[in-house]
Write an enzyme that holds these catalytic residues in place. Structure first.
Site, short mmCIF file in Angstrom:
data_model
loop_
_atom_site.label_atom_id
_atom_site.label_comp_id
_atom_site.label_asym_id
_atom_site.label_seq_id
_atom_site.Cartn_x
_atom_site.Cartn_y
_atom_site.Cartn_z
CE1 TYR A 27 -3.52 2.72 0.74
CE2 TYR A 27 -2.19 3.27 2.66
CZ TYR A 27 -3.22 3.57 1.79
OH TYR A 27 -3.95 4.73 1.97
CD GLU A 49 -7.65 8.08 5.84
OE1 GLU A 49 -7.52 7.98 7.08
OE2 GLU A 49 -6.71 7.84 5.05
CD1 TRP A 57 -3.46 2.21 6.07
CD2 TRP A 57 -5.48 3.09 6.41
NE1 TRP A 57 -4.07 2.37 4.85
CE2 TRP A 57 -5.31 2.90 5.03
CE3 TRP A 57 -6.68 3.62 6.87
CZ2 TRP A 57 -6.29 3.24 4.09
CZ3 TRP A 57 -7.66 3.96 5.93
CH2 TRP A 57 -7.46 3.77 4.56
#
Length: 198
Positions: A27, A49, A57
Site C-alpha cells: 500500500y 478514513e 490503518w
C-alpha cells in the site's frame, strides 16, 4: 532519536509502519500519497478514513475488499438509498467495522457527495484545500497530524452536510490522496507523486 526509516531487503527506505507487513508495504509503495482526483476514489478513501478513526490503518486495509462489497463498491448513488434494514445487515457483517455511527456517516456522506456535484464535485472540493507548501519531515515525530488546511476542509465539509470529517481525519485523507506529501525525506517515495518535488 534513531533512524526515521528502515531499509528493506530491496534497499528501499520506508517508515516503520510500512516496513514489515507486506500488505502495508505494498500500500505504501504503490498507492499511499499518489494523486486521486476522481469522485469515486476520493469518496472511497473519505469513507475508509472515517471508519479508521480510533483504529489502526492496517485493520481497515485488511477489510477493504469487505468494505467495497458491503458498500456497493463505494457508489454514492447506491449507498444514499441504504435504509434501516441495510444498516442492520451491515451491523451484522463481521467483515467490516460494525459501528452504527460510522455506517450512518457513510450514507450521510454519500448524499452530501451527490449534492456537491452541482458545485464542482467532491474531488475538486477536497483538492481546493491543497496548501502552498508541504511538510518536510525527517522523522516520524516531525509529521503533523492536522494543519490549517485540514481544519478548514473539515469545517467546509461539515457545512456541506458531511460527518466524521474531523481535522485529523481530513489530514490523513490529504496524505492518502497526495494533497500533501508527508513521506519522510529519506523515504524512496518522497516526491514521487508528481504533485510535490522531492
Amino acid at each position: 532519536m534513531g533512524t526515521a526509516t528502515i531499509l528493506g531487503e530491496d534497499n528501499l527506505a520506508r517508515p516503520l509502519w510500512a516496513a514489515t507487513d507486506p500488505m502495508l508495504r505494498n500500500y505504501y509503495d504503490t498507492e499511499w500519497g499518489m494523486p486521486v482526483r476522481d469522485e469515486h476514489g476520493v469518496f472511497e478513501r473519505l469513507s475508509l478514513e472515517a471508519f479508521q478513526a480510533g483504529l489502526s490503518w492496517a485493520t481497515i486495509l485488511r477489510k477493504r475488499e469487505n468494505f467495497r462489497e458491503a458498500f456497493a463498491g463505494f457508489d454514492p448513488e447506491v449507498i444514499e438509498r441504504f435504509g434501516e434494514a441495510k444498516v442492520e445487515e451491515l451491523l451484522g457483517s463481521a467483515g467490516i467495522i460494525r459501528n452504527r455511527a460510522k455506517i450512518l456517516a457513510t450514507i450521510t456522506n454519500a448524499k452530501a457527495t451527490i449534492a456537491l456535484r452541482e458545485d464542482g464535485g467532491l474531488a475538486e472540493f477536497i483538492w481546493s484545500f491543497r496548501p502552498a507548501s508541504t511538510p518536510a519531515p525527517q522523522t516520524f515525530e516531525d509529521i503533523p497530524t492536522m494543519s490549517p488546511e485540514s481544519t478548514a476542509m473539515s469545517k467546509a465539509l461539515k457545512k456541506r452536510g458531511f460527518a466524521f470529517v474531523g481535522p485529523t481525519t481530513m489530514f490523513a485523507l490529504m496524505e492518502a490522496l497526495g494533497i500533501v506529501d508527508t513521506h519522510l525525506l529519506d523515504s524512496h517515495r518522497r516526491g514521487t507523486s508528481g504533485i510535490w518535488p522531492a
